[in-house]
Design a protein around this motif. Structure first.
Motif, mmCIF file in Angstrom:
data_model
loop_
_atom_site.group_PDB
_atom_site.id
_atom_site.type_symbol
_atom_site.label_atom_id
_atom_site.label_comp_id
_atom_site.label_asym_id
_atom_site.label_seq_id
_atom_site.Cartn_x
_atom_site.Cartn_y
_atom_site.Cartn_z
ATOM 1 N N ALA A 251 67.076 -2.199 -3.782
ATOM 2 C CA ALA A 251 67.858 -2.839 -4.845
ATOM 3 C C ALA A 251 67.836 -1.992 -6.112
ATOM 4 C CB ALA A 251 67.324 -4.242 -5.138
ATOM 5 N N GLY A 252 66.666 -1.467 -6.460
ATOM 6 C CA GLY A 252 66.573 -0.611 -7.632
ATOM 7 C C GLY A 252 67.452 0.624 -7.508
ATOM 8 N N ALA A 253 67.428 1.254 -6.338
ATOM 9 C CA ALA A 253 68.251 2.444 -6.115
ATOM 10 C C ALA A 253 69.730 2.091 -6.115
ATOM 11 C CB ALA A 253 67.862 3.108 -4.798
ATOM 12 N N ASN A 254 70.076 0.948 -5.520
ATOM 13 C CA ASN A 254 71.486 0.569 -5.436
ATOM 14 C C ASN A 254 72.050 0.095 -6.771
ATOM 15 O OD1 ASN A 254 72.798 0.818 -2.703
ATOM 16 N ND2 ASN A 254 70.782 0.004 -2.170
ATOM 17 N N ILE A 255 71.230 -0.451 -7.621
ATOM 18 C CA ILE A 255 71.706 -0.802 -8.964
ATOM 19 C C ILE A 255 72.165 0.476 -9.669
ATOM 20 C CG2 ILE A 255 70.974 -1.572 -11.261
ATOM 21 C CD1 ILE A 255 69.214 -3.671 -9.806
ATOM 22 N N ARG A 256 71.374 1.519 -9.516
ATOM 23 C CA ARG A 256 71.748 2.798 -10.133
ATOM 24 C C ARG A 256 73.030 3.343 -9.502
ATOM 25 N NH1 ARG A 256 72.212 5.042 -14.468
ATOM 26 N NH2 ARG A 256 71.858 7.251 -14.541
ATOM 27 N N ARG A 257 73.167 3.238 -8.186
ATOM 28 C CA ARG A 257 74.383 3.704 -7.511
ATOM 29 C C ARG A 257 75.595 2.889 -7.942
ATOM 30 N NH1 ARG A 257 73.776 3.352 -1.556
ATOM 31 N NH2 ARG A 257 75.782 4.407 -1.583
ATOM 32 N N LEU A 258 75.416 1.602 -8.171
ATOM 33 C CA LEU A 258 76.510 0.757 -8.661
ATOM 34 C C LEU A 258 76.926 1.168 -10.069
ATOM 35 C CD1 LEU A 258 75.485 -2.786 -7.391
ATOM 36 C CD2 LEU A 258 77.628 -1.603 -6.870
ATOM 37 N N GLU B 178 79.029 4.855 -7.311
ATOM 38 C CA GLU B 178 78.916 5.569 -6.047
ATOM 39 C C GLU B 178 79.058 4.632 -4.856
ATOM 40 O OE1 GLU B 178 75.178 7.572 -6.156
ATOM 41 O OE2 GLU B 178 75.755 8.872 -7.810
ATOM 42 N N THR B 179 79.000 3.324 -5.097
ATOM 43 C CA THR B 179 79.122 2.327 -4.041
ATOM 44 C C THR B 179 79.698 1.053 -4.639
ATOM 45 O OG1 THR B 179 77.938 1.234 -2.218
ATOM 46 C CG2 THR B 179 76.782 1.362 -4.326
ATOM 47 N N ASP B 180 80.079 0.128 -3.768
ATOM 48 C CA ASP B 180 80.537 -1.177 -4.233
ATOM 49 C C ASP B 180 79.456 -2.216 -3.927
ATOM 50 O OD1 ASP B 180 80.759 -1.279 -1.490
ATOM 51 O OD2 ASP B 180 82.784 -2.119 -1.474
ATOM 52 N N ALA B 181 79.673 -3.441 -4.353
ATOM 53 C CA ALA B 181 78.659 -4.489 -4.200
ATOM 54 C C ALA B 181 78.362 -4.765 -2.728
ATOM 55 C CB ALA B 181 79.103 -5.765 -4.902
ATOM 56 N N ALA B 182 79.390 -4.792 -1.884
ATOM 57 C CA ALA B 182 79.170 -5.070 -0.458
ATOM 58 C C ALA B 182 78.335 -3.969 0.190
ATOM 59 C CB ALA B 182 80.513 -5.211 0.257
ATOM 60 N N GLY B 183 78.629 -2.733 -0.150
ATOM 61 C CA GLY B 183 77.849 -1.616 0.387
ATOM 62 C C GLY B 183 76.410 -1.646 -0.086
ATOM 63 N N GLY C 85 69.915 -4.954 2.652
ATOM 64 C CA GLY C 85 69.547 -5.688 3.870
ATOM 65 C C GLY C 85 68.955 -4.782 4.933
ATOM 66 N N ARG C 86 69.570 -3.623 5.148
ATOM 67 C CA ARG C 86 69.040 -2.664 6.127
ATOM 68 C C ARG C 86 67.639 -2.205 5.729
ATOM 69 N NH1 ARG C 86 74.405 -0.770 6.230
ATOM 70 N NH2 ARG C 86 73.933 0.739 4.583
ATOM 71 N N ALA C 87 67.460 -1.911 4.464
ATOM 72 C CA ALA C 87 66.145 -1.450 4.003
ATOM 73 C C ALA C 87 65.090 -2.543 4.173
ATOM 74 C CB ALA C 87 66.215 -1.020 2.541
ATOM 75 N N ALA C 88 65.446 -3.773 3.853
ATOM 76 C CA ALA C 88 64.496 -4.881 3.995
ATOM 77 C C ALA C 88 64.110 -5.085 5.455
ATOM 78 C CB ALA C 88 65.089 -6.156 3.408
#
Length: 122
Positions: free
Chosen positions: A48-55, A59-64, A70-73
């Protein structure tokens, strides 16, 4: 010292493991499930921390981002459960137990990532 006072001092603390049954699993399956849950929380938090930065960098959308979290968890839950099961075989071995935890968790994460990479190829 009086007998009453000695008896009071020898009374077990109400804050021991039995006071928190959720924190003191009674069987191996409960302990493994708790490790898996802990792994999912840690892995999901890191993703989540990494994806917040990507958002933020678009670099990504919310669904991605949610799919990645989910995959990481799930991956870290599986790795934690397998590592915990393997480490229970060397229960009181200190450094050896940490090595088994690390090695088996790493092997599971590597296997999951390899599987996901192969599935992504056309």
């Amino acid at each position: 010292m009086s007998d009453d006072r000695l008896a009071l001092m020898s009374t077990p603390e109400p804050y021991g493991p039995s006071a928190y049954p959720a924190l003191a699993p009674t069987d191996g399956c409960s302990a493994i499930a708790q490790l898996a849950l802990l792994g999912a929380v840690i892995g999901g938090s890191a993703a989540a921390g990494a994806n917040i930065r990507r958002l933020q960098q678009q670099e990504t959308d919310a669904a991605g981002a949610l799919a990645d979290i989910g995959r990481a968890a799930l991956a870290t839950a599986a790795a934690s459960a397998v590592a915990g099961a393997a480490a229970s075989a060397v229960r009181q071995q200190g450094l050896l137990r940490l090595g088994v935890l690390f090695a088996s968790g790493t092997a599971v994460m590597y296997g999951i990532q390899r599987y996901l990479e192969q599935g992504a190829e056309p």
